[in-house]
Write a protein that holds these residues in place. Sequence first.
Motif, PDB file in Angstrom:
ATOM      1  N   SER A   1      25.746   0.757 -58.282  1.00 47.03           N
ATOM      2  CA  SER A   1      27.174   0.266 -58.480  1.00 47.03           C
ATOM      3  C   SER A   1      28.099   1.352 -57.746  1.00 47.03           C
ATOM      4  O   SER A   1      28.090   2.421 -58.385  1.00 47.03           O
ATOM      5  CB  SER A   1      27.489   0.053 -59.817  1.00 47.03           C
ATOM      6  OG  SER A   1      28.745  -0.366 -60.042  1.00 47.03           O
ATOM      7  N   MET A   2      28.494   0.964 -56.824  1.00 46.98           N
ATOM      8  CA  MET A   2      29.328   2.173 -55.889  1.00 46.98           C
ATOM      9  C   MET A   2      30.269   2.903 -56.730  1.00 46.98           C
ATOM     10  O   MET A   2      30.994   2.259 -57.501  1.00 46.98           O
ATOM     11  CB  MET A   2      30.018   1.430 -54.719  1.00 46.98           C
ATOM     12  CG  MET A   2      29.123   0.420 -53.941  1.00 46.98           C
ATOM     13  SD  MET A   2      28.481   1.040 -52.409  1.00 46.98           S
ATOM     14  CE  MET A   2      26.752   1.315 -52.824  1.00 46.98           C
ATOM     15  N   GLY A   3      30.395   4.203 -56.447  1.00 47.16           N
ATOM     16  CA  GLY A   3      31.314   5.138 -57.361  1.00 47.16           C
ATOM     17  C   GLY A   3      30.901   5.730 -58.356  1.00 47.16           C
ATOM     18  O   GLY A   3      31.388   6.734 -59.043  1.00 47.16           O
TER      19      GLY A   3
ATOM     20  N   VAL B   1      27.657  13.064 -48.102  1.00 50.55           N
ATOM     21  CA  VAL B   1      27.881  11.808 -47.722  1.00 50.55           C
ATOM     22  C   VAL B   1      27.434  11.438 -46.296  1.00 50.55           C
ATOM     23  O   VAL B   1      27.939  11.962 -45.394  1.00 50.55           O
ATOM     24  CB  VAL B   1      29.621  11.898 -47.484  1.00 50.55           C
ATOM     25  CG1 VAL B   1      30.102  10.444 -47.300  1.00 50.55           C
ATOM     26  CG2 VAL B   1      30.301  12.426 -48.967  1.00 50.55           C
ATOM     27  N   ASN B   2      26.574  10.540 -46.260  1.00 47.86           N
ATOM     28  CA  ASN B   2      26.038   9.800 -45.038  1.00 47.86           C
ATOM     29  C   ASN B   2      26.957   8.979 -44.275  1.00 47.86           C
ATOM     30  O   ASN B   2      27.367   7.856 -44.647  1.00 47.86           O
ATOM     31  CB  ASN B   2      25.025   8.922 -45.449  1.00 47.86           C
ATOM     32  CG  ASN B   2      24.273   8.336 -44.363  1.00 47.86           C
ATOM     33  OD1 ASN B   2      24.548   8.741 -42.996  1.00 47.86           O
ATOM     34  ND2 ASN B   2      23.453   7.436 -44.269  1.00 47.86           N
ATOM     35  N   CYS B   3      27.745   9.682 -43.391  1.00 47.16           N
ATOM     36  CA  CYS B   3      28.901   9.136 -42.652  1.00 47.16           C
ATOM     37  C   CYS B   3      28.325   8.332 -41.523  1.00 47.16           C
ATOM     38  O   CYS B   3      28.482   8.816 -40.438  1.00 47.16           O
ATOM     39  CB  CYS B   3      29.986  10.178 -42.232  1.00 47.16           C
ATOM     40  SG  CYS B   3      30.671  11.208 -43.529  1.00 47.16           S
TER      41      CYS B   3
ATOM     42  N   LEU C   1      29.719   5.736 -40.532  1.00 48.49           N
ATOM     43  CA  LEU C   1      30.952   5.200 -40.086  1.00 48.49           C
ATOM     44  C   LEU C   1      30.798   3.531 -40.483  1.00 48.49           C
ATOM     45  O   LEU C   1      31.871   2.612 -40.124  1.00 48.49           O
ATOM     46  CB  LEU C   1      30.889   5.268 -38.726  1.00 48.49           C
ATOM     47  CG  LEU C   1      30.881   6.470 -37.950  1.00 48.49           C
ATOM     48  CD1 LEU C   1      31.363   6.671 -36.657  1.00 48.49           C
ATOM     49  CD2 LEU C   1      31.490   7.766 -38.818  1.00 48.49           C
ATOM     50  N   GLN C   2      29.687   3.084 -41.156  1.00 53.36           N
ATOM     51  CA  GLN C   2      29.720   1.827 -41.240  1.00 53.36           C
ATOM     52  C   GLN C   2      29.804   1.412 -42.886  1.00 53.36           C
ATOM     53  O   GLN C   2      28.931   2.147 -43.650  1.00 53.36           O
ATOM     54  CB  GLN C   2      28.636   0.960 -40.723  1.00 53.36           C
ATOM     55  CG  GLN C   2      28.862   0.913 -39.151  1.00 53.36           C
ATOM     56  CD  GLN C   2      27.716   0.094 -38.659  1.00 53.36           C
ATOM     57  OE1 GLN C   2      27.205   0.815 -37.712  1.00 53.36           O
ATOM     58  NE2 GLN C   2      27.725  -1.224 -38.960  1.00 53.36           N
ATOM     59  N   ARG C   3      30.125   0.358 -43.385  1.00 48.69           N
ATOM     60  CA  ARG C   3      29.875  -0.076 -44.697  1.00 48.69           C
ATOM     61  C   ARG C   3      29.305  -1.426 -44.583  1.00 48.69           C
ATOM     62  O   ARG C   3      28.444  -1.716 -43.607  1.00 48.69           O
ATOM     63  CB  ARG C   3      31.235  -0.291 -45.660  1.00 48.69           C
ATOM     64  CG  ARG C   3      32.213  -0.857 -44.905  1.00 48.69           C
ATOM     65  CD  ARG C   3      33.444  -0.554 -45.821  1.00 48.69           C
ATOM     66  NE  ARG C   3      34.852  -0.855 -45.293  1.00 48.69           N
ATOM     67  CZ  ARG C   3      35.345  -1.928 -44.660  1.00 48.69           C
ATOM     68  NH1 ARG C   3      34.516  -3.142 -44.668  1.00 48.69           N
ATOM     69  NH2 ARG C   3      36.475  -1.922 -44.072  1.00 48.69           N
ATOM     70  N   LEU C   4      29.492  -2.545 -45.546  1.00 48.50           N
ATOM     71  CA  LEU C   4      28.882  -3.747 -45.388  1.00 48.50           C
ATOM     72  C   LEU C   4      29.150  -4.542 -44.271  1.00 48.50           C
ATOM     73  O   LEU C   4      28.401  -4.960 -43.385  1.00 48.50           O
ATOM     74  CB  LEU C   4      28.650  -4.432 -46.740  1.00 48.50           C
ATOM     75  CG  LEU C   4      27.803  -5.579 -47.054  1.00 48.50           C
ATOM     76  CD1 LEU C   4      27.225  -5.809 -48.592  1.00 48.50           C
ATOM     77  CD2 LEU C   4      28.201  -6.842 -46.606  1.00 48.50           C
TER      78      LEU C   4
ATOM     79  N   GLY D   1      31.226   4.536 -47.110  1.00 49.25           N
ATOM     80  CA  GLY D   1      32.117   3.137 -47.549  1.00 49.25           C
ATOM     81  C   GLY D   1      32.104   3.406 -48.965  1.00 49.25           C
ATOM     82  O   GLY D   1      33.289   3.173 -49.529  1.00 49.25           O
ATOM     83  N   GLU D   2      31.231   3.939 -49.755  1.00 52.04           N
ATOM     84  CA  GLU D   2      31.387   4.214 -51.163  1.00 52.04           C
ATOM     85  C   GLU D   2      32.486   5.045 -51.696  1.00 52.04           C
ATOM     86  O   GLU D   2      32.970   4.854 -52.694  1.00 52.04           O
ATOM     87  CB  GLU D   2      30.072   4.621 -51.693  1.00 52.04           C
ATOM     88  CG  GLU D   2      30.123   5.045 -53.049  1.00 52.04           C
ATOM     89  CD  GLU D   2      28.577   5.504 -53.515  1.00 52.04           C
ATOM     90  OE1 GLU D   2      27.611   6.029 -52.673  1.00 52.04           O
ATOM     91  OE2 GLU D   2      28.264   5.511 -54.778  1.00 52.04           O
ATOM     92  N   MET D   3      32.985   5.917 -50.681  1.00 54.65           N
ATOM     93  CA  MET D   3      34.057   6.787 -51.020  1.00 54.65           C
ATOM     94  C   MET D   3      35.327   6.187 -51.243  1.00 54.65           C
ATOM     95  O   MET D   3      36.115   6.580 -51.763  1.00 54.65           O
ATOM     96  CB  MET D   3      34.219   8.025 -50.020  1.00 54.65           C
ATOM     97  CG  MET D   3      32.894   8.755 -49.707  1.00 54.65           C
ATOM     98  SD  MET D   3      32.309   9.502 -51.213  1.00 54.65           S
ATOM     99  CE  MET D   3      33.237  10.639 -51.814  1.00 54.65           C
TER     100      MET D   3
HETATM  101  C1  LIG Z   1      30.772  -1.555 -56.879  1.00 51.20           C
HETATM  102  C2  LIG Z   1      30.037  -2.201 -55.818  1.00 51.20           C
HETATM  103  N1  LIG Z   1      30.498  -3.142 -55.126  1.00 51.20           N
HETATM  104  C3  LIG Z   1      30.006  -3.692 -53.944  1.00 51.20           C
HETATM  105  C4  LIG Z   1      28.575  -3.292 -53.700  1.00 51.20           C
HETATM  106  C5  LIG Z   1      27.816  -3.917 -52.864  1.00 51.20           C
HETATM  107  N2  LIG Z   1      27.550  -3.113 -51.853  1.00 51.20           N
HETATM  108  C6  LIG Z   1      26.171  -2.486 -51.761  1.00 51.20           C
HETATM  109  S1  LIG Z   1      25.989  -1.361 -50.277  1.00 51.20           S
HETATM  110  C7  LIG Z   1      27.360  -1.797 -49.954  1.00 51.20           C
HETATM  111  C8  LIG Z   1      27.959  -0.958 -48.499  1.00 51.20           C
HETATM  112  C9  LIG Z   1      27.901   0.239 -48.542  1.00 51.20           C
HETATM  113  O1  LIG Z   1      28.164   1.091 -47.588  1.00 51.20           O
HETATM  114  P1  LIG Z   1      28.170   2.641 -47.586  1.00 51.20           P
HETATM  115  O2  LIG Z   1      28.481   3.293 -49.020  1.00 51.20           O
HETATM  116  O3  LIG Z   1      28.690   3.260 -46.426  1.00 51.20           O
HETATM  117  O4  LIG Z   1      26.619   2.918 -47.477  1.00 51.20           O
HETATM  118  P2  LIG Z   1      25.481   2.866 -46.190  1.00 51.20           P
HETATM  119  O5  LIG Z   1      24.605   1.779 -46.453  1.00 51.20           O
HETATM  120  O6  LIG Z   1      26.465   2.639 -45.100  1.00 51.20           O
HETATM  121  O7  LIG Z   1      25.055   4.222 -46.169  1.00 51.20           O
HETATM  122  C10 LIG Z   1      28.295  -2.730 -50.736  1.00 51.20           C
HETATM  123  C11 LIG Z   1      29.586  -3.188 -50.457  1.00 51.20           C
HETATM  124  C12 LIG Z   1      27.923  -2.572 -54.830  1.00 51.20           C
HETATM  125  N3  LIG Z   1      26.724  -2.086 -54.641  1.00 51.20           N
HETATM  126  N4  LIG Z   1      28.826  -1.838 -55.648  1.00 51.20           N
END
Ligand SMILES: Cc1ncc(C[n+]2csc(CCOP(=O)(O)OP(=O)(O)O)c2C)c(N)n1
Length: 899
Positions: A202-204, A266-268, A270-273, A240-242
């Motif tokens: 759960s991001m964050g 932080v793995n930058c 440059l992309q999220r989902l 993206g998580e940041m």
């Molecule tokens: C609170 C929350 N919101 C949404 C998601 C769905 N989700 C999983 S991975 C992701 C993208 C992550 O991007 P990033 O943090 O940049 O990680 P990367 O895969 O690029 O290393 C999302 C939106 C989640 N896991 N937790």
Amino acid sequence: MAETQQTQQTQQTNGLEVVETREWLDSLDYVLSKGGAERAGRLLQQLALHARRAGGVNLPFTATTPYQNTIASRQQAPFPGSQEMERRIKSLVRWNALAMVVRANKIQEGIGGHISTFASAATLYEVAFNHFFKASNDSGDRDIVYFQGHAAPGIYARAYLEGRIPKQKLQNFRRELNPGGGLSSYPHPWLMPDFWEFPTVSMGLGPIQAIYHARFIKYLENRGLKTSTGGKVWAFLGDGEMDEPESLGSITLASREQLDNLIFVVNCNLQRLDGPVRGNGKIIQELEAIFRGAGWNVIKVIWGGDWDSLIHADRDGLLVKRMGEITDGQYQKYFVESGAYFRQNFFGTDPRLLKMVEHLSDEQLARMRLGGHDPIKVHAAYKVAVEHTGSPTIILAKTIKGYGLGEAGEGKNITHQQKKLNEDELQMFRSRFGIPIPDDELHNAPFYRPADDSPEIKYMQERRKQLGGYMPVRKNRATPLKSVPESHFEEFYKGTEGREASTTMVFVRMLSKLLRDPEIGKLIVPIIPDEARTFGMEALFRQVGIYSSVGQLYEPVDMDTLLYYKEAKNGQILEEGITEAGSMCSFISAGTAYANHGINTIPFFIYYSMFGFQRIGDLIWAAADMRCRGFLVGGTAGRTTLAGEGLQHQDGHSHVLALPVPNLMAYDPAFAYEIAVIIQDGIKRMYVDGESIFYYLTVTNEPLPMPEMPSQPGIREGILKGLYRYRTSGKKDYQLRAQIFGSGTVMFEVLKAQEILEKNYGVAADVWSVTSYKQLYREANDCERWNMLHPKETPKAPYVTQALQGAPGPFIAASDYMKVLPESIAQWVPGKLLSLGTDGFGRSDNRAALRDFFEVDAKHIVLATLTALAREKQLGPEVLEKAIRDLGINPEKLNPAIS
Ligand SMILES: Cc1ncc(C[n+]2csc(CCOP(=O)(O)OP(=O)(O)O)c2C)c(N)n1
Ligand SMILES: [Mg+2]
């Protein structure tokens, strides 16, 4: 003519400037070579000062440094391992991580999984696994690692190569319910209690927990509960998580507390989902500014070694300037484009730039590695980070999402969701990373593990041995407590002998007694988000002190009072300030210290009950997953018990929100002795018996006389199971019978109703104390399901049914929570149940007005009881009508549930 002259002049000025700049740079180079970086830094500061004084030059504020590596190539530490061997190991991990996801989706379409996240982070992890992550050191301490949740396939793949996870389980990635078990999609200690330590997906939640964990380690050290041994807390995060507020919300705590035991990576990529994190900006620069501003040590790892010579030759800063101009969206474009495009678009803006790369072919240009994919750069950054003192470190490593996937997704916007590769794509990946699997076997994406005595496996095993063992490993590192001291609880069984006390006061008194206990006192961790005075806990400030890593550097304004605000290095209270999320992270750190640090700390987190489940429910869910122990104490609880505060503060639903958390015991006690029984048993179950449960307890601030514990047998059991008969009606000449449930302070309204019913309506009602609807609900469901699955056996009767069997009359429930809470057990109550509760928005008013408004006061309980009797045809409607009049109830009043 004039124009030409002007142009000539400009050219001359430019030419002069170039020469002047060169002279200054040469001088600086001289100072650098003779005096070193520090001397040069001092000189620049003096120059800036001089420029301001002499010429009014104000340097513009900048929170960022140029878009280049923080550690210059000549400063970077030499790589201590075999690069070639580590590359081969990393390739094996890469392959198996990919195969795991591809196979899972071949076996079952749509089962999901992530390839490209780990693909981009492989170097970041492998360098750490081979050189940094300490499983333990001589003094038994270890590093704590928060792995990025959806990079899990890579972590499993490594554990497979280490021989810790069998192939069968790998095969069942994301199919945990398959015979023989599988692997959970993401890190979940609940599901894999010997492996995962922290649920991070759960991001964050990972970043904020890591911060508070690092602080809690210092707390343990400063309080003498743990020796200081230099273990680090690492958090691997997505760029993206940041964006999550939790990721950034507590970063100043980390710098304020000088948490040099904390490293964010932080793995930058440059992309999220969905697409780029900052297509039109630069996430690395943005994060650098934020973290530098917050006082962190920021290390940027942007460019790999392939760029070193170019950067070195960039005497005039043209290249670094160009690097800084490009947006992330455009960089992403370069990742997927050809070398020719890169040359033309990036270098083509200036002939001097083009010249810099004329010796490189398009092919070479396209392969110029980024910093996060270069083990030497990553190693150098980690080394600086672990040796850094005085502040936390963040490493911002630039990578490519889906690295190595090529056409199948490298750097593409779809890459996050990519989980299927066709045979050509698998072949390409296999060949790129040199995995010895023949073409004709590729369609199955087989796992590949070299023999135990192969150089790769031997190397990786040796590295982990040197670093103290495998990671991650979760285990219970504490020895259980022997017993819970009984004597501290006895006073509460006696009640308050007529004196009024709120259950909050009772709880605080109990806490202060526990804090004095010679055995467990030091293990108690009181956690408060700036509410101690609200709960009357200020006496604890003086008794055990407020934790401060620096002690108290000022003379407190209330020094001359008895209960002054005492901060101390060995202070015990975690006074977190206004952050329920931060406080919850401290709770988790303390409640999981038995596993993480072998210390049985017992957290009590006391907060406004409204700001618990509703506000930080996801962290509570994570605590449950983590097998966290301790007591969440919802203070000022109840929708009508908290007077005056109104809609935002009056909680009538936290117990409903507590229902979904499987291993959470939730209690809404009415009396002091109930709290004593629950806490005593709770400490025993969690810390003596080692159960993976935790507690939610609501306490209220209404002063009421606390009764003595009735002496009937089985009362403790009843309190813990959720219900017991508190007071049987003494009325002998009754016409009618009823059973009323009460909880929390509404119990006192129930007792008043019992009297009115006896006196005015000839109803003998027994009063039951329901301490936990959740417990009753769960146990009854358990019986129900067992009965369904064992049709031929004697059916089990739920506890609630057994306890109420034979109790005459209808059942009425009244609580300060939503009606649905009692209704959750209605089907197991042997008779009709009528529920009163506090559905709707709160109001600011006094308790009597609120209870009237929400219809949970004595008069409404009387009416409900009469109504229940009328529905059983024991009374006529005229009695009800008269009662409504006599009790002074307005039948046309607003419905509180929807007003
Ligand atoms: C609170 C929350 N919101 C949404 C998601 C769905 N989700 C999983 S991975 C992701 C993208 C992550 O991007 P990033 O943090 O940049 O990680 P990367 O895969 O690029 O290393 C999302 C939106 C989640 N896991 N937790
Ligand atoms: Mg990302």
